[in-house]
Design a protein around this motif. Structure first.
Motif, PDB file in Angstrom:
ATOM      1  N   TYR A  62       1.866 -10.396 -25.010  1.00 33.19           N
ATOM      2  CA  TYR A  62       0.591  -9.707 -25.210  1.00 33.19           C
ATOM      3  C   TYR A  62      -0.446 -10.741 -25.598  1.00 33.19           C
ATOM      4  O   TYR A  62      -0.117 -11.902 -25.827  1.00 33.19           O
ATOM      5  N   GLN A  63      -1.713 -10.339 -25.625  1.00 35.62           N
ATOM      6  CA  GLN A  63      -2.799 -11.221 -26.046  1.00 35.62           C
ATOM      7  C   GLN A  63      -3.516 -10.619 -27.237  1.00 35.62           C
ATOM      8  O   GLN A  63      -3.736  -9.418 -27.288  1.00 35.62           O
ATOM      9  N   LYS A  64      -3.864 -11.479 -28.180  1.00 35.45           N
ATOM     10  CA  LYS A  64      -4.685 -11.085 -29.315  1.00 35.45           C
ATOM     11  C   LYS A  64      -5.346 -12.338 -29.853  1.00 35.45           C
ATOM     12  O   LYS A  64      -4.664 -13.322 -30.066  1.00 35.45           O
ATOM     13  N   PRO A  65      -6.652 -12.394 -30.048  1.00 40.88           N
ATOM     14  CA  PRO A  65      -7.594 -11.279 -30.098  1.00 40.88           C
ATOM     15  C   PRO A  65      -8.150 -10.859 -28.737  1.00 40.88           C
ATOM     16  O   PRO A  65      -8.691  -9.765 -28.620  1.00 40.88           O
ATOM     17  N   PHE A  66      -8.086 -11.672 -27.705  1.00 43.60           N
ATOM     18  CA  PHE A  66      -8.649 -11.287 -26.406  1.00 43.60           C
ATOM     19  C   PHE A  66      -7.612 -10.453 -25.657  1.00 43.60           C
ATOM     20  O   PHE A  66      -6.863 -10.969 -24.829  1.00 43.60           O
ATOM     21  N   THR A  67      -7.589  -9.155 -25.968  1.00 42.57           N
ATOM     22  CA  THR A  67      -6.548  -8.256 -25.474  1.00 42.57           C
ATOM     23  C   THR A  67      -6.706  -7.963 -23.989  1.00 42.57           C
ATOM     24  O   THR A  67      -7.795  -8.079 -23.426  1.00 42.57           O
ATOM     25  N   ARG A  88      -0.498  -0.172 -35.067  1.00 39.59           N
ATOM     26  CA  ARG A  88       0.016   0.262 -36.365  1.00 39.59           C
ATOM     27  C   ARG A  88      -0.214   1.742 -36.657  1.00 39.59           C
ATOM     28  O   ARG A  88       0.579   2.358 -37.354  1.00 39.59           O
ATOM     29  N   ARG A  89      -1.279   2.320 -36.150  1.00 33.59           N
ATOM     30  CA  ARG A  89      -1.590   3.728 -36.430  1.00 33.59           C
ATOM     31  C   ARG A  89      -1.010   4.683 -35.390  1.00 33.59           C
ATOM     32  O   ARG A  89      -1.219   5.883 -35.462  1.00 33.59           O
ATOM     33  N   SER A  90      -0.287   4.161 -34.439  1.00 34.77           N
ATOM     34  CA  SER A  90       0.292   4.984 -33.378  1.00 34.77           C
ATOM     35  C   SER A  90       1.576   5.663 -33.860  1.00 34.77           C
ATOM     36  O   SER A  90       2.356   5.059 -34.602  1.00 34.77           O
ATOM     37  N   THR A 167      11.681 -18.195 -25.786  1.00 37.92           N
ATOM     38  CA  THR A 167      12.734 -18.280 -26.804  1.00 37.92           C
ATOM     39  C   THR A 167      12.152 -18.617 -28.176  1.00 37.92           C
ATOM     40  O   THR A 167      12.897 -18.714 -29.151  1.00 37.92           O
ATOM     41  N   LYS A 168      10.830 -18.785 -28.260  1.00 36.02           N
ATOM     42  CA  LYS A 168      10.204 -19.228 -29.507  1.00 36.02           C
ATOM     43  C   LYS A 168       9.289 -18.197 -30.151  1.00 36.02           C
ATOM     44  O   LYS A 168       8.618 -18.493 -31.137  1.00 36.02           O
ATOM     45  N   HIS A 169       9.257 -16.986 -29.607  1.00 35.96           N
ATOM     46  CA  HIS A 169       8.410 -15.938 -30.185  1.00 35.96           C
ATOM     47  C   HIS A 169       9.036 -15.418 -31.484  1.00 35.96           C
ATOM     48  O   HIS A 169      10.253 -15.489 -31.675  1.00 35.96           O
ATOM     49  N   PRO A 170       8.225 -14.848 -32.372  1.00 34.99           N
ATOM     50  CA  PRO A 170       8.772 -14.251 -33.595  1.00 34.99           C
ATOM     51  C   PRO A 170       9.465 -12.921 -33.301  1.00 34.99           C
ATOM     52  O   PRO A 170       9.260 -12.321 -32.241  1.00 34.99           O
ATOM     53  N   PHE A 171      10.258 -12.482 -34.260  1.00 34.20           N
ATOM     54  CA  PHE A 171      10.839 -11.145 -34.197  1.00 34.20           C
ATOM     55  C   PHE A 171       9.767 -10.137 -34.595  1.00 34.20           C
ATOM     56  O   PHE A 171       8.825 -10.467 -35.318  1.00 34.20           O
ATOM     57  N   PHE A 172       9.945  -8.904 -34.155  1.00 33.39           N
ATOM     58  CA  PHE A 172       8.979  -7.849 -34.468  1.00 33.39           C
ATOM     59  C   PHE A 172       8.735  -7.750 -35.975  1.00 33.39           C
ATOM     60  O   PHE A 172       7.598  -7.678 -36.425  1.00 33.39           O
ATOM     61  N   ARG A 173       9.792  -7.755 -36.758  1.00 31.59           N
ATOM     62  CA  ARG A 173       9.652  -7.589 -38.215  1.00 31.59           C
ATOM     63  C   ARG A 173       8.858  -8.723 -38.868  1.00 31.59           C
ATOM     64  O   ARG A 173       8.368  -8.585 -39.980  1.00 31.59           O
ATOM     65  N   ARG A 177       0.128  -8.788 -40.062  1.00 25.39           N
ATOM     66  CA  ARG A 177      -0.892  -7.778 -39.738  1.00 25.39           C
ATOM     67  C   ARG A 177      -1.887  -8.308 -38.698  1.00 25.39           C
ATOM     68  O   ARG A 177      -2.304  -7.561 -37.808  1.00 25.39           O
ATOM     69  N   ASP A 178      -2.257  -9.583 -38.785  1.00 21.38           N
ATOM     70  CA  ASP A 178      -3.233 -10.132 -37.847  1.00 21.38           C
ATOM     71  C   ASP A 178      -2.670 -10.242 -36.426  1.00 21.38           C
ATOM     72  O   ASP A 178      -3.425 -10.421 -35.463  1.00 21.38           O
ATOM     73  N   LEU A 179      -1.354 -10.120 -36.253  1.00 24.27           N
ATOM     74  CA  LEU A 179      -0.739 -10.166 -34.930  1.00 24.27           C
ATOM     75  C   LEU A 179      -0.469  -8.771 -34.362  1.00 24.27           C
ATOM     76  O   LEU A 179       0.026  -8.627 -33.255  1.00 24.27           O
ATOM     77  N   LEU A 180      -0.802  -7.745 -35.144  1.00 25.30           N
ATOM     78  CA  LEU A 180      -0.641  -6.354 -34.717  1.00 25.30           C
ATOM     79  C   LEU A 180      -2.008  -5.749 -34.412  1.00 25.30           C
ATOM     80  O   LEU A 180      -3.041  -6.408 -34.579  1.00 25.30           O
TER      81      LEU A 180
END
Length: 182
Positions: A62-67, A88-90, A167-173, A177-180
């Motif tokens: 995904y992209q953030k901040p340029f979604t 987060r509010r979904s 293979t280098k991305h973080p886990f969801f947990r 907040r700034d990545l959501l």
């Protein structure tokens, strides 16, 4: 075209009308007016096509901040396409849903901003197309580990082919907040 509701707010599956005869087939892959009527009104500004071989997993990106919103579909072959809700509010925050997209069924999936997206190639090869609502921005590139144990996505391969970058991305947990998305 037929709009099919999914379990996720704003995530839309589109079944186009296909016209076929002994010569082959034809379908309308994009019509601004019809898609606006279906609630997909963001302008598309970039088209991408990827070619992959069997067992390749691309994602979860995904992209953030340029979604980017993405209208994805398969031109040839078959994939198992997966989205993860990062809003987060979904009511479906942190959940995933999978879809089988094929060159035969020509179904399209509109993935709005706020979702991570990926796919696994089921066929020998695949041509995968996606229309994007914003230009790719390398500084905004984000991802989640494809094999995140909390998401527990049952990818349909025992021999996944993964890029080094994926293979280098973080886990969801571990997403801060700034990545959501709010």
């Amino acid at each position: 075209m037929k709009i099919i509701a999914t379990n996720f707010p704003n995530l839309t599956l589109i079944k186009p009308q296909i016209f076929g005869d002994s010569r082959g087939w034809f379908f309308e892959s994009w019509n601004k007016g019809r898609y606006i009527e279906a609630g997909i009104g963001l302008p598309f500004v970039q088209d991408n096509i990827s070619y992959s071989t069997k067992n390749v997993i691309r994602g979860l990106h995904y992209q953030k901040p340029f979604t980017q919103g993405k209208l994805v579909f398969v031109l040839e072959g078959e994939v198992w396409d997966v989205v993860v809700d990062l809003r987060r509010r979904s009511p479906t925050f942190g959940k995933w849903q999978g879809f089988t997209l094929t060159g035969k069924n020509k179904e399209q999936l509109y993935v709005p901003p706020g979702f991570a997206h990926g796919f696994c190639v089921i066929s020998d090869t695949v041509l995968f197309q996606y229309k994007c609502t914003d230009i790719y921005n390398p500084a905004s590139e984000r991802g989640i580990m494809w094999n995140d144990p909390d998401l527990n996505i049952p990818w349909p391969t025992e021999k996944p082919v993964i890029s080094d970058k994926d293979t280098k991305h973080p886990f969801f947990r571990d997403l801060t907040r700034d990545l959501l998305f709010d």
